[in-house]
Write a protein that holds these residues in place. Structure first.
Motif, mmCIF file in Angstrom:
data_model
loop_
_atom_site.group_PDB
_atom_site.id
_atom_site.type_symbol
_atom_site.label_atom_id
_atom_site.label_comp_id
_atom_site.label_asym_id
_atom_site.label_seq_id
_atom_site.Cartn_x
_atom_site.Cartn_y
_atom_site.Cartn_z
ATOM 1 N N GLU A 79 -7.008 -4.859 5.457
ATOM 2 C CA GLU A 79 -7.671 -3.642 4.986
ATOM 3 C C GLU A 79 -7.191 -2.412 5.753
ATOM 4 O OE1 GLU A 79 -12.208 -1.806 4.425
ATOM 5 O OE2 GLU A 79 -11.905 -3.816 5.283
ATOM 6 N N TRP B 209 -4.275 -0.367 4.262
ATOM 7 C CA TRP B 209 -4.622 0.612 3.238
ATOM 8 C C TRP B 209 -5.199 1.886 3.879
ATOM 9 C CZ3 TRP B 209 -3.102 -0.038 -1.672
ATOM 10 C CH2 TRP B 209 -2.786 -1.325 -2.093
ATOM 11 N N GLU C 13 -5.818 -4.367 -3.282
ATOM 12 C CA GLU C 13 -6.716 -4.124 -2.156
ATOM 13 C C GLU C 13 -7.648 -5.312 -1.931
ATOM 14 O OE1 GLU C 13 -8.373 -0.093 -1.494
ATOM 15 O OE2 GLU C 13 -7.276 0.470 -3.313
ATOM 16 N N PRO D 188 0.820 -1.225 0.000
ATOM 17 C CA PRO D 188 0.000 0.000 0.000
ATOM 18 C C PRO D 188 0.850 1.270 0.000
ATOM 19 C CG PRO D 188 -0.839 -1.576 1.598
ATOM 20 C CD PRO D 188 0.475 -2.111 1.124
ATOM 21 N N ASN E 251 -6.526 8.851 -3.822
ATOM 22 C CA ASN E 251 -7.929 8.909 -4.252
ATOM 23 C C ASN E 251 -8.282 7.882 -5.317
ATOM 24 O OD1 ASN E 251 -8.662 11.185 -2.591
ATOM 25 N ND2 ASN E 251 -7.454 12.454 -3.974
ATOM 26 N N ARG E 252 -7.550 6.776 -5.336
ATOM 27 C CA ARG E 252 -7.860 5.722 -6.297
ATOM 28 C C ARG E 252 -7.719 4.365 -5.624
ATOM 29 N NH1 ARG E 252 -3.363 3.898 -10.453
ATOM 30 N NH2 ARG E 252 -4.362 1.944 -9.835
ATOM 31 N N ASN E 253 -8.092 3.337 -6.363
ATOM 32 C CA ASN E 253 -8.005 1.973 -5.841
ATOM 33 C C ASN E 253 -6.956 1.166 -6.589
ATOM 34 O OD1 ASN E 253 -11.325 2.593 -5.558
ATOM 35 N ND2 ASN E 253 -10.261 1.847 -3.746
ATOM 36 N N ARG F 278 -3.462 5.701 3.691
ATOM 37 C CA ARG F 278 -4.224 6.818 3.151
ATOM 38 C C ARG F 278 -4.383 7.932 4.191
ATOM 39 N NH1 ARG F 278 -7.019 2.784 -0.060
ATOM 40 N NH2 ARG F 278 -6.749 3.358 -2.262
#
Length: 242
Positions: free
Chosen positions: A235, A238, A228, A47, A222-224, A242
């Motif tokens: 989880e 991530w 993930e 990540p 702001n993206r995936n 962020r």
């Protein structure tokens, strides 16, 4: 947690910038090669690398590196890799990209076929089944061969890292966001009182990337990313990055 090797792929000529980014992010044993930067980490660094690297194209897990002159050697070396540590029973594992330069094994379709077969045989040993439906998370595999040396990787990014997620309308930009960020870094502009002017800005990619650098906004916040969906990365990792 077990140490792994990660690869940040790079546009030719930008390797030193990606290397500097990796060092700044605190990654260890950073090494530069043509078109890629390798560094040590754990799955928890996946990540961090994806969200924070501005100038890399993609982030891969390096699964193996070996010499192969025959398809039997390729099969044996691919099967030796511990694929079960990453790919679950329902995982989708296409051999999505193959490159072979100055190598005795040059047929891309045959390399794909042999690689896929070897991975299936390895997973059969773990999951005790003959058929895999591949309807779960995606683990796209990249094979790069040069002078008979094969590098085997799993893509952790999905879409290229230049897809920042800030463009509502996905038109083709004249310059990739990763390249724009690299140009700003080469200029050594970091914001503050010193102005930055782009009189031919077009869609504004260079200025947007410069603003993100000045405001210390992570390019991938702001993206995936495809990883993930991997069960080996909690989880919360991530969310914390962020």
């Amino acid at each position: 947690m077990e140490n792994i090797t990660l690869i940040a792929s790079s546009t030719m000529g930008l390797e030193s910038i990606v290397r500097d980014e990796c060092v700044e992010l605190g990654f260890k044993n950073v090494k530069t090669f043509n078109g890629r930067v390798e560094f040590d980490g754990t799955v928890r660094d996946i990540p961090k690398a994806n969200i924070h690297l501005r100038c890399a194209d993609r982030v891969f897990v390096k699964m193996g590196e070996f010499k192969a002159f025959t398809f039997d050697e390729l099969f044996r070396n691919i099967k030796k890799i511990d694929w079960q540590n990453y790919i679950p029973e329902n995982g989708e594992f296409p051999v999505s990209w193959v490159s072979s330069v100055k190598s005795k094994l040059f047929s891309k379709s045959d390399i794909q076929r042999i690689t896929k077969k070897a991975i299936v045989e390895k997973l059969k040993e773990k999951y005790k089944k003959e058929y895999f439906y591949e309807d779960g998370p995606r683990y796209a595999i990249k094979i790069q061969a040069h002078n008979d040396v094969f590098i085997v990787m799993i893509d952790t990014s999905g879409e290229g890292l230049h897809k920042r997620g800030y463009r509502a309308i996905k038109n083709e930009a004249p310059i990739k966001e990763t390249m724009a960020a690299a140009l700003v870094k080469l200029s050594r502009w970091k914001g503050g009182e010193r102005p930055l002017v782009d009189p031919m800005c077009g869609t504004g990619t260079i200025l947007i990337e410069a603003a993100m650098i000045a405001r210390n906004i992570a390019p991938g916040a702001n993206r995936n990313f495809v990883s993930e969906g991997w069960s080996i990365i909690p989880e919360n990792d991530w969310i914390e990055v962020r």
